[in-house]
Every structure is written in structure tokens, then in C-alpha cells.
Scaffold this active site. Structure first.
Site, PDB file in Angstrom:
ATOM      1  CB  THR A 113      -0.961   0.046   1.223  1.00  0.00           C
ATOM      2  OG1 THR A 113      -1.708  -1.220   1.012  1.00  0.00           O
ATOM      3  CG2 THR A 113      -2.120   1.173   1.178  1.00  0.00           C
ATOM      4  CD  GLU A 136      -3.260  -5.706   1.322  1.00  0.00           C
ATOM      5  OE1 GLU A 136      -4.231  -6.664   1.221  1.00  0.00           O
ATOM      6  OE2 GLU A 136      -3.082  -4.736   1.981  1.00  0.00           O
ATOM      7  CG  PHE A 137      -8.610  -4.534  -2.094  1.00  0.00           C
ATOM      8  CD1 PHE A 137      -8.673  -3.261  -1.621  1.00  0.00           C
ATOM      9  CD2 PHE A 137      -8.201  -4.712  -3.521  1.00  0.00           C
ATOM     10  CE1 PHE A 137      -8.629  -2.089  -2.744  1.00  0.00           C
ATOM     11  CE2 PHE A 137      -7.861  -3.718  -4.367  1.00  0.00           C
ATOM     12  CZ  PHE A 137      -8.220  -2.414  -3.897  1.00  0.00           C
ATOM     13  CG  LEU A 138      -4.793 -10.013   0.793  1.00  0.00           C
ATOM     14  CD1 LEU A 138      -3.608 -10.639   0.866  1.00  0.00           C
ATOM     15  CD2 LEU A 138      -6.002 -11.062   0.009  1.00  0.00           C
ATOM     16  CE  LYS A 176      -4.762  -1.678   1.202  1.00  0.00           C
ATOM     17  NZ  LYS A 176      -5.352  -2.732   1.491  1.00  0.00           N
ATOM     18  CG  ASN A 236      -7.948  -0.203   3.674  1.00  0.00           C
ATOM     19  OD1 ASN A 236      -8.658  -1.044   3.511  1.00  0.00           O
ATOM     20  ND2 ASN A 236      -6.779  -0.442   3.683  1.00  0.00           N
ATOM     21  CG  PHE A 277     -16.840  -2.317   7.656  1.00  0.00           C
ATOM     22  CD1 PHE A 277     -15.457  -2.225   8.284  1.00  0.00           C
ATOM     23  CD2 PHE A 277     -16.795  -3.480   6.758  1.00  0.00           C
ATOM     24  CE1 PHE A 277     -14.352  -3.048   8.154  1.00  0.00           C
ATOM     25  CE2 PHE A 277     -15.827  -4.084   6.495  1.00  0.00           C
ATOM     26  CZ  PHE A 277     -14.542  -3.879   6.870  1.00  0.00           C
ATOM     27  CB  CYS A 284      -5.190  -2.043   6.579  1.00  0.00           C
ATOM     28  SG  CYS A 284      -4.188  -3.360   6.010  1.00  0.00           S
ATOM     29  CE  LYS A 344     -10.246  -9.386  10.951  1.00  0.00           C
ATOM     30  NZ  LYS A 344     -10.280  -9.125   9.480  1.00  0.00           N
TER      31      LYS A 344
END
Length: 437
Positions: A121, A154-156, A210, A214, A255, A266, A327
């Protein structure tokens, strides 16, 4: 097809392993010899469900390799992914020294066309910096080689990263040439067989997507926490409010869960970096500054509720914590609300005993023995004056309240994730507090 992934952290290792699972010949590169040695022995440096098996299987099959030397594989690969860390600098901006070092090494050692893809990122404009560094190194060598740069953010989600990579809801790729586009299409084709979700953009847009994604998710969390705090003051129930607004198709329910603040690798870093990018371009991200402020305040909300409950005196109180990771399904404690909470509790003179299914070793690495680490969730509450739920691991969802009532010194539960039923706990004789009610 042969590729190299530079960086075997969270993003790099998941990316490389998942590509190898689809038949790609992958070499993962990292400068830390101990990490590479451990990976060759099957010791995985991160906790991520399902990743261990994939690494072992593909390493054994020879599709996944590990090395400390990027130079040795540059003549063999078509694509190099840069997945090194971009930690926040002192001013909150992303530190690009590792990204540019990878570019420098490539420029110093490449001997044929290579597509250089930034997976980390990074702020808008980074790909151009990478391109400039590679070209500068080639010029020093008096070598004229063709190469391309691309951005593939990335969007993991930690705890679900393998599934996210194998079954992506979208893959964003910023490119400048048809050759780069063709290579990336070929690389991602196995992941697109059931539904084509490959989105090509210009490079600056890919870099911005990205951060914008986020920051939007962080905004929803802080918005809901703000609403939850107001609900408490006016007598509304935030869970009912959440369901009511989430039913609106324009808003949706994801969310919108109030809690004790977001953390992780992130959201905090990316919100700060986007604010700093705006400042460098003469613009103020007023909404994101508020998002960050709300989140920092929210990380202290469980402590404030506890202080109020004990009339300002926590000295000598035994406090149990369930959950340390930011988390569930990860051992990641970067920017974890639990760290802020523990610090406040210790300064107030409280004794802390905590349990987390995965993150206790990571917590001990960070703060040592400032707190006591329990053997299980019930050991944590033994003789406790209060239990604070910080991370909503599945095993915490249906505890034996009868056991807690017998073993706790005082039947006090503060629910930082709103997973328990107030009426049930009150019927069992507990004093129950949550967020936004």
C-alpha cells in the site's frame, strides 16, 4: 509463468502462496535470513487460517521457493511483485525506503524485460518514483532495457486472506502498457474463471483506490461509534439503529458495528497516510481527520466505562480481558485497542489478567509481563472484579455464565463488541454494560 515476490510478510507470503497454488512458479524473497530459513523448514511467521497447508504443499511440489537473494532470480522471472513494508514515517506519511530499495536492486541487476508490480500500500505517485529509480540505475550501467511498472493493491482481510485472494470480489491493476496488461491478465486468469472481476485503471487511480477503500471502511466504523456514543446519551439502542439504517440498500449493513475502536496494520496507517498525502498537495481531509480522532477516543471507552462503574478508583482491582488481537482470527496487535486499554489500566493501578486464543505470545513480545496471561478464558476471570470483552473470538460468544458468576469476585461484564444479550446477563445477576445502549 515465473514470478518473484519481494517481502514475506502478511501480503507477500499470502500472495506468493496463492499464486503457486494456481500453478505459477513463485520465488519469495526476503532479506531476513532467519525468516527464509524458517519458511524452508515449514515454520510460518504469521497466523492466517489455511495458509500453513498451502505453503507446505506448494513448497513440497517445488512451485514455491524461498531465498534471500533477489538478484539470483531476476533472469528467470517475468514479473516482480514488491510487497515490502511501508511503515508510517514520523509525520504519518508512508515510508517508501524499502519499496525504493527493491526498485534499486532490480535496476542494478536486471538483464531483460521485467514487469515490476507494487503490491504494498503506497501513496499516489509511488510507481513513478519506482520507475525513476529503475531507470536511473539502468542509466548508471549504460544499459537500455525495456520494463514496465504497475500497481496491484491488495484487499486481503486478516483472518480470511486466503479466501479473499483465491475468490476475490475484485482485482485492481494500474498499468501503462498493453504488454503489462497482458501479463497481469494471464497471471490472474485462473482466479477469474467464474466471474471476471479484473479492473484495469491508470496507475495513480489504482494507488488511490486502496487508500480510498480503507478510509471509507474506517469512516463507517468511526461514524457508527459516534452514533453509538450519542445513543447512550439520548436513550436509544445502537443495535436497533444499525439494523434500521443497514436495511437501506444505499447504505448496507457491513462495517456498521460499534465497538472499542479499529486497529490493525491497514486502517490506522492508511488513514494517516491519506491525510498526509492531502496535506502535501495543499488539501485538508476534514472527514478523515475526524474519523481518526473518533477512533483514538473510542479506544479508551471501555476504560472510561470501568472507571465510572468503580467511582474513579481502580487501584488494586483485578480486571479480566478476553481478547488481545485487534480482530478475531489473527495474532496481529498493531494499533490494537487492547494495548491502549492495558496501558490505562496499569497506570490506574489495576491488575490485568488476559486470555486470547492466538495473540498472547505477540502481546508478551510487545509488553512483556506487565500483565498476567491466563491458561484459558475461565482462568482469566478467576477472582476478577470485572470482565472486559475486547476481541469477539467465537469461543467467547457462549460462555458458561454460571461458572463466571461463581468464580468472579464481582459479576461485572463490559462488552466492547456488543455480542451478549443484556437481558440474559441481568437475569443471571450480572451488571452488564456495552457500547451504545
Amino acid at each position: 509463468m515465473k514470478i518473484a515476490i519481494v517481502g514475506t510478510g502478511y501480503v507477500g507470503l499470502v500472495t506468493g502462496t496463492c499464486f503457486s497454488e494456481m500453478g505459477v512458479d513463485v520465488t519469495c524473497v526476503d532479506v531476513q535470513e532467519s525468516k527464509i530459513d524458517n519458511l524452508k523448514k515449514g515454520i510460518i511467521p504469521i497466523y492466517e487460517p489455511g495458509l500453513d497447508d498451502l505453503v507446505h504443499r506448494n513448497y513440497k511440489a517445488g512451485r514455491l521457493k524461498f531465498t534471500t537473494d533477489l538478484k539470483e532470480c531476476l533472469n528467470e522471472v517475468d514479473v516482480v511483485f514488491s510487497a515490502v513494508g511501508t511503515p508510517p514515517d514520523e509525520d504519518g506519511s508512508a515510508d517508501l525506503k524499502y519499496v525504493l530499495e527493491v526498485a534499486r536492486t532490480i535496476g542494478q541487476n536486471m538483464n531483460k524485460y521485467i514487469l515490476v508490480v507494487t503490491k504494498s500500500t503506497v501513496p499516489v505517485g509511488t510507481a513513478q518514483k519506482v520507475k525513476n529509480v529503475i531507470r536511473e540505475e539502468l542509466n548508471k550501467r549504460n544499459v537500455n532495457l525495456d520494463f514496465d511498472v504497475a500497481s496491484n493493491p491488495e484487499f486481503l482481510k486478516e483472518g480470511n486472506a486466503v479466501d479473499d485472494f483465491m475468490k476475490p470480489d475484485r482485482v485492481v491493476v494500474g498499468i501503462e502498457s498493453e504488454k503489462a496488461k497482458s501479463l497481469m491478465e494471464r497471471l490472474y486468469k485462473p482466479f477469474m474463471l467464474n466471474n471476471y472481476r479484473l479492473i484495469f485503471t491508470d496507475i495513480p487511480s489504482a494507488e488511490m483506490i486502496k487508500y480510498a477503500a480503507n478510509s471509507m471502511l474506517a469512516t463507517r466504523i468511526s461514524f457508527m461509534n459516534d452514533i453509538a456514543n450519542l445513543c447512550e446519551l439520548v436513550g436509544a439502542d445502537v443495535n436497533m439503529v444499525r439494523k434500521g439504517i443497514g436495511a437501506d440498500s444505499r447504505i448496507g449493513s457491513k462495517f456498521l458495528y460499534p465497538g472499542c475502536g479499529y486497529g490493525g496494520s491497514c486502517f490506522p496507517k492508511d488513514v494517516k497516510a491519506l491525510i498526509k498525502t492531502a496535506e502535501k498537495n495543499g488539501y485538508t481531509m476534514r472527514v478523515l481527520k475526524a474519523v481518526e480522532e473518533v477512533n483514538e477516543t473510542q479506544k479508551g471507552i471501555l476504560f472510561e466505562k470501568l472507571v465510572k462503574l468503580f467511582n474513579g478508583d481502580l487501584n488494586g482491582k483485578q480486571i479480566a480481558l478476553w481478547g488481545l488481537a485487534f480482530k478475531p482470527e489473527t495474532d496481529d496487535m498493531r494499533e490494537a485497542p487492547a494495548l491502549i486499554l492495558i496501558d490505562k489500566l496499569i497506570k490506574a493501578g489495576a491488575k490485568v489478567k488476559a486470555y486470547d486464543p492466538i495473540a498472547m505470545c505477540e502481546c508478551q513480545r510487545r509488553i512483556g509481563n506487565k500483565i498476567e496471561y491466563a491458561t484459558d478464558m475461565y482462568d482469566a476471570v478467576l477472582d476478577a472484579d470485572a470482565l472486559l470483552l475486547v476481541t469477539e473470538w467465537k469461543e467467547f460468544r457462549l460462555p458458561s455464565w454460571g461458572v463466571l458468576k461463581k468464580t468472579m469476585k464481582q459479576p461485572v461484564v463490559i462488552d466492547g463488541r456488543n455480542i451478549y444479550d443484556r437481558n440474559e446477563l441481568q437475569e443471571q445477576g450480572f451488571h452488564y454494560t456495552c457500547i451504545g445502549k
